[in-house]
Design a protein around this motif. Sequence first.
Motif, PDB file in Angstrom:
ATOM      1  N   ARG A   1      -5.811   1.752  -6.930  1.00 41.47           N
ATOM      2  CA  ARG A   1      -4.440   1.659  -6.051  1.00 41.47           C
ATOM      3  C   ARG A   1      -3.661   0.874  -6.795  1.00 41.47           C
ATOM      4  O   ARG A   1      -2.367   1.287  -6.848  1.00 41.47           O
ATOM      5  CB  ARG A   1      -4.873   1.474  -4.400  1.00 41.47           C
ATOM      6  CG  ARG A   1      -5.579   2.666  -3.963  1.00 41.47           C
ATOM      7  CD  ARG A   1      -6.088   2.226  -2.368  1.00 41.47           C
ATOM      8  NE  ARG A   1      -5.346   1.947  -1.408  1.00 41.47           N
ATOM      9  CZ  ARG A   1      -4.370   2.558  -0.673  1.00 41.47           C
ATOM     10  NH1 ARG A   1      -4.286   3.973  -0.900  1.00 41.47           N
ATOM     11  NH2 ARG A   1      -3.717   2.064   0.151  1.00 41.47           N
ATOM     12  N   LEU A   2      -3.923  -0.187  -7.190  1.00 34.81           N
ATOM     13  CA  LEU A   2      -2.897  -1.265  -7.767  1.00 34.81           C
ATOM     14  C   LEU A   2      -2.583  -0.537  -9.117  1.00 34.81           C
ATOM     15  O   LEU A   2      -1.294  -0.581  -9.213  1.00 34.81           O
ATOM     16  CB  LEU A   2      -3.828  -2.271  -8.204  1.00 34.81           C
ATOM     17  CG  LEU A   2      -3.188  -3.183  -9.303  1.00 34.81           C
ATOM     18  CD1 LEU A   2      -2.042  -4.114  -8.914  1.00 34.81           C
ATOM     19  CD2 LEU A   2      -4.189  -4.336  -9.635  1.00 34.81           C
ATOM     20  N   THR A   3      -3.384   0.113  -9.747  1.00 32.32           N
ATOM     21  CA  THR A   3      -2.866   0.752 -11.092  1.00 32.32           C
ATOM     22  C   THR A   3      -2.045   1.914 -11.155  1.00 32.32           C
ATOM     23  O   THR A   3      -1.383   2.353 -11.623  1.00 32.32           O
ATOM     24  CB  THR A   3      -4.135   0.748 -11.965  1.00 32.32           C
ATOM     25  OG1 THR A   3      -5.074   1.479 -11.640  1.00 32.32           O
ATOM     26  CG2 THR A   3      -4.707  -0.381 -12.349  1.00 32.32           C
ATOM     27  N   HIS A   4      -2.741   2.901 -10.086  1.00 26.63           N
ATOM     28  CA  HIS A   4      -2.393   4.287  -9.989  1.00 26.63           C
ATOM     29  C   HIS A   4      -1.636   4.694  -8.684  1.00 26.63           C
ATOM     30  O   HIS A   4      -1.094   5.926  -8.562  1.00 26.63           O
ATOM     31  CB  HIS A   4      -3.475   5.461 -10.454  1.00 26.63           C
ATOM     32  CG  HIS A   4      -3.871   5.374 -11.761  1.00 26.63           C
ATOM     33  ND1 HIS A   4      -4.747   4.220 -12.275  1.00 26.63           N
ATOM     34  CD2 HIS A   4      -3.656   6.112 -12.748  1.00 26.63           C
ATOM     35  CE1 HIS A   4      -5.133   4.554 -13.537  1.00 26.63           C
ATOM     36  NE2 HIS A   4      -4.335   5.404 -13.860  1.00 26.63           N
TER      37      HIS A   4
ATOM     38  N   ALA B   1      -6.331  -6.720  -3.339  1.00 26.40           N
ATOM     39  CA  ALA B   1      -7.179  -6.574  -2.195  1.00 26.40           C
ATOM     40  C   ALA B   1      -6.545  -7.440  -1.462  1.00 26.40           C
ATOM     41  O   ALA B   1      -6.410  -7.050   0.122  1.00 26.40           O
ATOM     42  CB  ALA B   1      -8.860  -6.692  -2.387  1.00 26.40           C
ATOM     43  N   GLY B   2      -5.958  -8.463  -1.333  1.00 20.93           N
ATOM     44  CA  GLY B   2      -5.404  -9.355  -0.591  1.00 20.93           C
ATOM     45  C   GLY B   2      -4.099  -8.766   0.034  1.00 20.93           C
ATOM     46  O   GLY B   2      -3.857  -8.995   1.354  1.00 20.93           O
ATOM     47  N   VAL B   3      -3.393  -8.210  -0.757  1.00 26.62           N
ATOM     48  CA  VAL B   3      -2.327  -7.473  -0.442  1.00 26.62           C
ATOM     49  C   VAL B   3      -2.430  -6.375   0.725  1.00 26.62           C
ATOM     50  O   VAL B   3      -1.973  -6.430   1.807  1.00 26.62           O
ATOM     51  CB  VAL B   3      -1.565  -6.735  -1.334  1.00 26.62           C
ATOM     52  CG1 VAL B   3      -0.365  -5.766  -1.350  1.00 26.62           C
ATOM     53  CG2 VAL B   3      -0.902  -7.574  -2.564  1.00 26.62           C
ATOM     54  N   GLU B   4      -3.524  -5.509   0.125  1.00 26.10           N
ATOM     55  CA  GLU B   4      -3.874  -4.443   1.175  1.00 26.10           C
ATOM     56  C   GLU B   4      -4.434  -5.090   2.682  1.00 26.10           C
ATOM     57  O   GLU B   4      -4.280  -4.472   3.613  1.00 26.10           O
ATOM     58  CB  GLU B   4      -4.912  -3.647   0.527  1.00 26.10           C
ATOM     59  CG  GLU B   4      -4.340  -2.637  -0.351  1.00 26.10           C
ATOM     60  CD  GLU B   4      -4.769  -1.286  -0.546  1.00 26.10           C
ATOM     61  OE1 GLU B   4      -5.071  -0.675   0.626  1.00 26.10           O
ATOM     62  OE2 GLU B   4      -4.665  -0.803  -1.590  1.00 26.10           O
ATOM     63  N   ARG B   5      -5.443  -6.100   2.518  1.00 37.14           N
ATOM     64  CA  ARG B   5      -5.865  -6.647   3.725  1.00 37.14           C
ATOM     65  C   ARG B   5      -4.840  -7.439   4.535  1.00 37.14           C
ATOM     66  O   ARG B   5      -4.690  -7.233   5.715  1.00 37.14           O
ATOM     67  CB  ARG B   5      -6.989  -7.643   3.356  1.00 37.14           C
ATOM     68  CG  ARG B   5      -8.144  -6.832   2.879  1.00 37.14           C
ATOM     69  CD  ARG B   5      -9.438  -7.760   3.114  1.00 37.14           C
ATOM     70  NE  ARG B   5      -9.519  -7.998   4.480  1.00 37.14           N
ATOM     71  CZ  ARG B   5      -9.989  -9.107   4.915  1.00 37.14           C
ATOM     72  NH1 ARG B   5     -10.346 -10.013   4.057  1.00 37.14           N
ATOM     73  NH2 ARG B   5     -10.239  -9.391   6.207  1.00 37.14           N
TER      74      ARG B   5
ATOM     75  N   ALA C   1       0.835  -1.182   0.031  1.00 40.07           N
ATOM     76  CA  ALA C   1      -0.097   0.014   0.015  1.00 40.07           C
ATOM     77  C   ALA C   1       0.927   1.171  -0.112  1.00 40.07           C
ATOM     78  O   ALA C   1       1.984   1.290   0.785  1.00 40.07           O
ATOM     79  CB  ALA C   1      -0.765   0.141   1.240  1.00 40.07           C
ATOM     80  N   PRO C   2       0.435   2.274  -0.765  1.00 35.63           N
ATOM     81  CA  PRO C   2      -0.772   2.578  -1.467  1.00 35.63           C
ATOM     82  C   PRO C   2      -0.535   1.972  -2.871  1.00 35.63           C
ATOM     83  O   PRO C   2      -1.553   2.427  -3.652  1.00 35.63           O
ATOM     84  CB  PRO C   2      -0.858   4.036  -1.511  1.00 35.63           C
ATOM     85  CG  PRO C   2       0.415   4.462  -1.473  1.00 35.63           C
ATOM     86  CD  PRO C   2       1.170   3.513  -0.719  1.00 35.63           C
ATOM     87  N   GLY C   3       0.451   1.341  -3.228  1.00 38.12           N
ATOM     88  CA  GLY C   3       0.759   0.974  -4.776  1.00 38.12           C
ATOM     89  C   GLY C   3       1.161   2.092  -5.341  1.00 38.12           C
ATOM     90  O   GLY C   3       1.783   2.938  -4.824  1.00 38.12           O
ATOM     91  N   PRO C   4       1.531   2.037  -6.557  1.00 36.77           N
ATOM     92  CA  PRO C   4       0.990   1.024  -7.605  1.00 36.77           C
ATOM     93  C   PRO C   4       1.513  -0.635  -7.228  1.00 36.77           C
ATOM     94  O   PRO C   4       2.742  -0.460  -6.621  1.00 36.77           O
ATOM     95  CB  PRO C   4       1.338   1.539  -8.977  1.00 36.77           C
ATOM     96  CG  PRO C   4       2.241   2.539  -8.684  1.00 36.77           C
ATOM     97  CD  PRO C   4       2.231   3.139  -7.377  1.00 36.77           C
TER      98      PRO C   4
END
Length: 347
Positions: free
Chosen positions: A129-132, A322-326, A27-30
């Motif tokens: 968040r994944l992309t940008h 979402a798994g990464v973030e959780r 988080a927060p990505g990308p």
Amino acid sequence: MTGKPLTILGIETSCDETAASVVRGCAPGPGEILSNIVFSQTEAHAPYGGVVPEIASRAHLEILDGVIEQALAEANITLAALDGIAATAGPGLVGGVMVGLTTAKALALASGKPLIAVNHLMGHALTARLTHGVDYPFLLLLVSGGHCQLLGVGGTDDFRLYGSTIDDAVGEAFDKTAKILGLPYPGGPEVEQAAKAGNAKAYALPRPLVTGHNARKSADFSFSGLKTALRQLVENEAVSIPDASASFQAAVIDILTDRTAIAMQRFRTDFPDGNTLVVAGGVAANQAIGAALGRLCAAEGFVLRVPPPRLCTDNAAMIAWAGVERMASGAGDALDISPRARWPLSN
Ligand code: KG4
Ligand code: ZN
């Protein structure tokens, strides 16, 4: 990026896409998409003009193992090298969800890796968040075949509902319109394509809740009156498919922009520093809707973020992310967790 990057396998089987993906990031990505395999069952359901649940769960069962193997091979990674296994646990067609979730449980048990049960809607919600690498908070317009919602998102467990549909979801309205006009399933891309050659002012179609005697100053949506008006039109006269598609899409755009403008006011009250609008879900692939929302954002001082079309429609990269973030926020789920047909993001 902060924290240690996590590498997660994602599995998605809640509707008619059988998908697996490996994503690495924090988080927060990308984040980095190491593989993203999506097997669409569209052809199997096309003769019925919509998704048939029994056909979907059987197809998931038949091909999911191969799709997962392919995702791991393309990412050049073994189960042992993963940090966790994420699967959609709902909402969706429960037979399909069960296939993906049970497979994820088996893999988690065999490899000793944590299981993360993901809400499909959270997958769509966090894709930007994944992309940008979009920061919290953001205003989310979630527009898919099953959902149509406006939410303020303050974090992985902070979703505030500003508006939702009181009847059909917008993707469903596109699919039904396509059926009425004799266009193939799924209807969204077909209607968008036909609309390009049409006149959006050819037919006067209603904008439910937005105009007329029952206009509402809320951010709720309604599409069934629009669909009914279109059906009556087709029954009463020989319509031009491009003109009807363009007129329908123009009505949808007016509804979406009007409701989003109202939600922007509520979002500003909740999050005075927020100024990002994220559009997610299959309908976010529609370029005309994206352009209209771009104009609204420019007028309202918002920044628009729309993931690329292949990450707007159902996929497993969004589930892995979402798994990464959780997982980064400490979440993990017990192996006896059950699939959920209904699972709202906010209460
Ligand atoms: O998010 P999604 O892949 O599946 C659900 O979770 O529902 O969304 C699929 C929906 C379908 O209703 C499809 O017709 C619609 O998204 N869709 C579009 C477009 N591409 C897909 N609607 C309008 N314009 C498009 N280009
Ligand atoms: Zn979806």
